[in-house]
Design a protein around this motif. Structure first.
Motif: not given
Length: 665
Positions: A25-53
């Motif tokens: 259960k803990i692992r699943a929760e951690q994976a979920q959190l990691d995934k959220q962080e990853q998504l957040k970072a990904q979104k942030r990077d996408e946003g940056k890329k869009k902004r730069m363009e």
């Protein structure tokens, strides 16, 4: 027995299964959190890329037909007439009883295009210059700050500068500093040779172009003006700046970027003010049009944060490029991290001068750069001056914008990597803080360590924060260096109780001088305290032919073989089991008293021994025994702490040698 074991085994299985499920259960929760962080970072990077363009596209869309106002800064030494000149430029039409399209801006004065045209009309009859700037923005901040501070996202906030030089005094210290600053940033500038009206027998020709005014002057006056202008030219040359009176510059001087035009002016009577204005416009259009092309990327910097009755905390900002609109989600930078605030109002003061009448502010739905503006919103108390403002547009990722806004501060904090021990530095803006830190770190010798920073007024909590240095045994660092900020009364009182010193100044050097003076006094005091403990290392040989008194006090001639012999040094003979001979109470050379005797000198010394007054030369010891300074661990520590600079390398070698002699670890 078997049954018991079986039950135990089952129980253990059950326990292990439960544990495994919990872990999964803990692992699943951690994976979920990691995934959220990853998504957040990904979104942030996408946003940056869009902004730069988008920013790239905006840069590509600039044209030479759509220029923004150039931002002009006036710099120079104290009392050269900077403010007077600015007032003169501002008020050129006020005497005629109308404000004439000069908009009093926040932290900046805005001239409309028609004002510029009107003011330079007389001169332009001969110059025939086609003006296509939308106006001009003159920042009236003291020169240094506007530079060091207002780096609005990577661009220093000033396109072109006026360096004011007093024709009567030539270049002065601050002028030279401003000059170096301008050259370091590659900012083009014109030099105003101010105070021409102080030339002997000057005939005032109010507000005329300078050449017309010079034609009216008697020959002697023109000669004096020429020689003084020549002096200024030579002084500039010494600083590595080529300059020439602007109407005597050839075409190739104009195209040659390092040539600086000189404009003679009088801030009192107004001759030459037209010339400066026109010249700035010419420079802007001829040389700077590339950087003056208006761009849709927002470039906006906080100038100051202040409370206004009825509006609460407001932020004065300078919009260089792009738009600010009412209702935008703006991201500001504070010491506690980025904050997102909806812009509730954008105000500029009315064209009339009076800023105090509240109802008078003009509200804007949108502001196009370059302009100064007051931003109203909630929770702006902690916004720091000198930091950028950004807007979260509909296609932007908020996280990306937040990171971008904070990048200046995060860079600074990394660069700061605070020392464990050190003073606290408090400044009015981010830029001033940066300048001060750089100064303390790099230009002071020895560097002054900084353990804490702050922006804005000094409060009681700051005093409490730095008072820890007293407990850490570094009372000299229980100090706040406050640059250009207010000190609360509470904070002052608290500082007196806690033994914290607060130094204040408006000029970095003064602050530094105060602190260095204080540190020197402190060192001196410590040296005096340590002098009793610290023993300088020395080895001396008695000269047997110079024995003046054999006991109490012993007066003999000696030669310093190694090290430094000082008054107050205890001497002993290690060869005789460390026999204590006494303390040196005076040193004479050729009948003159002196404090110390260095290696190689022969002097007469008086040695008193209070604990053993019957000790006699020739009985307990004689010239065959060398005399050594009596060192202890404490005396060596005192030397290291307070007299490091007083000892040469070979003296320290001697300390090491004597440590072995006396068996000091």
């Amino acid at each position: 027995k078997k049954e018991e074991l079986r039950l135990l085994g089952l129980e253990r299985e059950k326990r292990e299964k439960a544990e495994a499920e919990r872990m999964a259960k803990i692992r699943a929760e951690q994976a979920q959190l990691d995934k959220q962080e990853q998504l957040k970072a990904q979104k942030r990077d996408e946003g940056k890329k869009k902004r730069m363009e988008q920013e790239k596209a905006n840069l590509a869309a600039r044209t030479r037909d759509d220029l923004r106002c150039p931002i002009v800064v006036i710099m120079g030494h104290v009392d050269t007439g900077k403010t007077k000149l600015l007032d003169k430029i501002r008020k050129t039409n006020v005497q005629e009883g109308e404000a004439g399209g000069i908009t009093q801006q926040i932290g900046a004065t805005y001239f409309e295009k028609k004002t510029l045209e009107k003011q330079t009309a007389k001169l332009n009859e001969t110059e025939k210059f086609d003006l296509n700037l939308p106006g001009m923005l003159v920042i009236d901040t003291p020169g240094h700050e506007s530079f060091t501070n207002l780096r609005s996202r990577g661009s220093s906030l000033c396109d072109v500068a006026i360096l004011v030089v007093d024709l009567m005094h030539g270049l002065e210290q601050q002028t030279i500093e401003s000059l170096n600053m301008l050259r370091k940033r590659g900012t083009p500038f014109v030099v105003a040779l101010n105070k021409v009206d102080r030339c002997y027998a000057w005939k005032t020709c109010a507000d005329t172009p300078i050449r017309d005014a010079l034609k009216e002057q008697p020959e002697g006056t023109v000669t004096e003006f020429r020689s003084r202008a020549m002096d200024a030219k030579i002084q500039l040359q010494e600083q590595g700046v080529n300059s020439n009176i602007y109407w005597e510059m050839g075409e190739d001087d104009w195209t040659n970027s390092d040539f600086v035009p000189l404009v003679p002016t009088s801030a009192v009577t107004g001759e030459g003010v037209q010339d400066i204005l026109l010249l700035l416009c010419q420079i802007a259009q001829r040389k700077l049009w590339k950087q003056l092309m208006w761009c849709a990327n927002l470039q906006c910097t906080v100038l100051e944060v202040k409370a206004i009755d009825g509006l609460g905390m407001t932020v004065d900002a300078l919009v260089v490029n792009g738009y600010l609109r009412e209702g935008d989600k703006a991201v500001f930078c504070t010491l506690d991290g980025p904050i997102v605030v909806e812009i509730r109002g954008l105000l500029t003061p009315p064209p009339s001068r009076e800023m105090r009448v509240k109802s008078e502010y003009i509200h804007h739905k949108e502001i196009k750069g370059a302009l100064g503006v007051k931003i109203i919103g909630n929770g702006l108390e902690k916004v720091m001056a000198g930091t950028p403002v950004m807007i979260v547009g509909e296609n932007d990722e908020e996280e990306d914008i937040k990171a971008e806004v904070m990048s200046d501060l995060t860079d600074l904090q990394e660069k700061l990597s605070m020392d464990k021990m050190g003073v606290m530095v408090q400044a009015s803006t981010l830029g001033a803080l940066e300048a001060l830190l750089q100064f303390l770190r790099e230009e002071t010798n020895p560097p002054i360590p900084v353990s804490a920073i702050g922006i804005g007024a000094v409060h009681k909590r700051d005093v409490t924060r730095i008072s820890i240095m007293n407990e850490k045994g570094k009372p000299e660092f229980a100090t706040i260096l406050a640059f250009d900020v207010d000190i609360n009364r509470e904070a002052r009182e608290h500082a007196n109780e806690m033994g914290v010193r607060i130094f204040t100044a408006d000029i970095i050097y003064h602050l530094f001088d105060q602190f260095t003076r204080y540190m020197e006094d402190l060192m001196e005091k410590r040296r005096q305290e340590a002098a009793a403990v610290a023993v300088f290392p020395s080895i001396c040989r008695i000269l047997p032919q110079h024995i003046f008194n054999q006991k109490d006090p012993i007066i003999v001639g000696i030669e310093v073989v190694e090290g430094i012999l000082k008054i107050g040094t205890p001497l002993c003979v290690p060869a005789l089991g460390g026999l204590h001979i006494g303390k040196v109470t005076s040193i004479e050379s050729n009948g003159k008293e002196q404090e110390t005797a260095r290696k190689g000198s022969s002097v007469a010394v008086k040695i008193t021994n209070e604990s053993n007054p019957t000790l006699t030369y020739g009985r307990q010891f004689d010239a065959s025994h060398s005399l050594y300074s009596t060192l202890t661990r404490a005396s060596i520590d005192a030397l290291k702490a307070n007299f490091k600079d007083k000892l040469e390398t070979e003296d320290w070698r001697l300390v090491v040698k004597l440590k072995k002699v006396f068996g000091i670890l």
